[in-house]
Design an enzyme around this catalytic site. Structure first.
Site, PDB file in Angstrom:
ATOM      1  N   CYS A 114     -54.393  70.956  39.022  1.00  0.00           N
ATOM      2  CA  CYS A 114     -53.605  71.229  37.813  1.00  0.00           C
ATOM      3  C   CYS A 114     -54.411  71.092  36.526  1.00  0.00           C
ATOM      4  O   CYS A 114     -53.926  71.444  35.454  1.00  0.00           O
ATOM      5  CB  CYS A 114     -52.384  70.323  37.758  1.00  0.00           C
ATOM      6  N   HIS A 253     -50.089  68.887  30.212  1.00  0.00           N
ATOM      7  CA  HIS A 253     -49.652  69.456  31.491  1.00  0.00           C
ATOM      8  C   HIS A 253     -48.214  69.010  31.741  1.00  0.00           C
ATOM      9  O   HIS A 253     -47.872  67.824  31.575  1.00  0.00           O
ATOM     10  CB  HIS A 253     -50.583  68.953  32.598  1.00  0.00           C
ATOM     11  N   ASN A 283     -43.159  71.747  37.283  1.00  0.00           N
ATOM     12  CA  ASN A 283     -44.623  71.704  37.231  1.00  0.00           C
ATOM     13  C   ASN A 283     -45.176  73.013  37.802  1.00  0.00           C
ATOM     14  O   ASN A 283     -45.140  73.225  39.009  1.00  0.00           O
ATOM     15  CB  ASN A 283     -45.104  70.497  38.039  1.00  0.00           C
TER      16      ASN A 283
END
Ligand code: UT7
Length: 333
Positions: A114, A253, A283
């Site tokens: 990520c 994030h 996410n």
């Protein structure tokens, strides 16, 4: 003269299909109340069988090129940050390069989980700053739902699918990436994994059959994320020769609202300087930061001359922060 890599266009793609917490609760042992209170997520987008990491990446990339006024045939390089390629080979980037008609461009995938989009932004910017590229396309794309175990409630409720992209263009004015901080701690890699071949035959002929699913030690990753987000953001801001007083917008994030709030609190950032959309997308891994860039600009929160901090963290374990000077509208004129 110093060269910079201005972000001249951005684009995003999310699947049409919205899966709410209520819908998830009909087949997963969970509840809207648990998911909202522990993560801030209300719904996520889930790709269907006609979509792939490549198709989502291409859609986001097309918009980024159009909005950046860049003809794909002028791109020198295509970098796709992903940990969910449709296949090991060819890379997502090569297929995107072909679909776009980016005939002069080199292409490769980058896997830093990520954190990948921020890594890719840094790598792409270095090509421009070194004078070896003029125009670079950076994409973050993940089709994570293909790798979710819907009997594992501690992970399957957290993720969604999507893609985001940015086109970088050489500029003589300070623009785009001002500084980056990249890091990794492989000794903690076991806390967040997606792995193993679906079927493996070893040299002795014995089989191990296993589907590749995302697995996570949530509390460990949570502790890591809160700590590292503040640290890496601080390093990047210092490397840029700035202080947090100079930072106009913080784009973290989007993994969990509690993580975002805790990191922002450590950095003493007021709520209005922190971009949040985890409630609508969950996410989206490599897509999360570029989707935020697109939405913050569309919302009028992100405008020319602003200094923005982008922060990623994830499997590896990895982390990355970038300080970016936003000048997109100036380039439009
Ligand atoms: O980009 C990837 C990065 N990943 C992340 O950032 C995730 C980081 N971690 C987190 O966001 C949080 O740790 C989670 C949201 C995954 C979990 O929240 P938590 O507050 O750490 O909960 P927990 O794992 O400590 O679990 C608490 C309880 C457990 O039940 P018991 O043992 O206390 O009875 C879990 O079984 O919550 C239970 N639980 C659930 N209950 C309802 C776990 N998942 C669920 C669920 N619905 N979906």
């Amino acid at each position: 003269m110093l060269r910079y890599a201005a972000i001249s266009g951005t684009g995003m793609y999310v699947p049409d299909r919205i899966v709410t917490n209520e819908e998830l609760s009909t087949f997963v042992d969970t509840s809207d109340e648990w998911i909202r209170s522990r993560t801030g997520i209300a719904e996520r987008r889930i790709a269907d069988s006609t979509e792939t990491s490549v198709s989502m990446a291409v859609a986001a990339a097309r918009t980024a090129c159009e909005r950046g006024g860049v003809d794909p045939s002028d791109l020198d390089l295509v970098i796709v940050a992903t940990y969910t390629p449709d296949q090991h080979m060819p890379s997502v980037a090569s297929l995107v390069q072909n679909e776009l008609g980016a005939l002069r461009a080199g292409a490769f995938d980058l896997n830093a989980a990520c954190s990948g989009f921020v890594y890719a932004l840094s790598v792409g910017s270095q090509f421009i700053r070194a004078g070896t590229a003029e125009k670079v396309l950076v994409v973050g794309a993940d089709f994570v739902s293909r790798f979710l175990d819907f009997t594992d409630r501690s992970t399957c409720v957290l993720f969604g699918d999507g893609a985001g992209a940015a086109v970088l263009t050489a500029s003589d004015e300070p623009a785009g990436l001002l500084a980056a901080d990249l890091g990794s701690d492989g000794s903690a890699g076991q806390h967040l994994t997606l792995g193993g071949p679906e079927r493996y035959v070893d040299l002795n002929g014995s089989n191990a059959v296993e589907r590749a699913f995302m697995r996570m030690n949530g509390p460990e990753v949570y502790r890591f994320a809160v700590k590292v987000m503040g640290e890496t953001a601080t390093h990047a801001v210092h490397k840029a020769g700035l202080t947090f007083e100079d930072i106009d917008l913080f784009i973290p994030h989007q993994a969990n609202l509690r993580i975002i709030n805790a990191a922002a609190k450590r950095l003493e950032l007021p709520r209005e300087k922190v971009w949040v959309n985890v409630d609508r997308y969950g996410n989206t891994s490599n897509a999360s930061v570029p989707i935020c860039l697109v939405e913050a600009e569309a919302d009028g929160v992100l405008s020319d001359g602003m200094n923005v901090v982008l922060v990623g963290f994830g499997g590896g374990l990895t982390w990355a922060a970038a300080v970016v000077r936003w000048t997109r509208g100036l380039l439009d004129d």
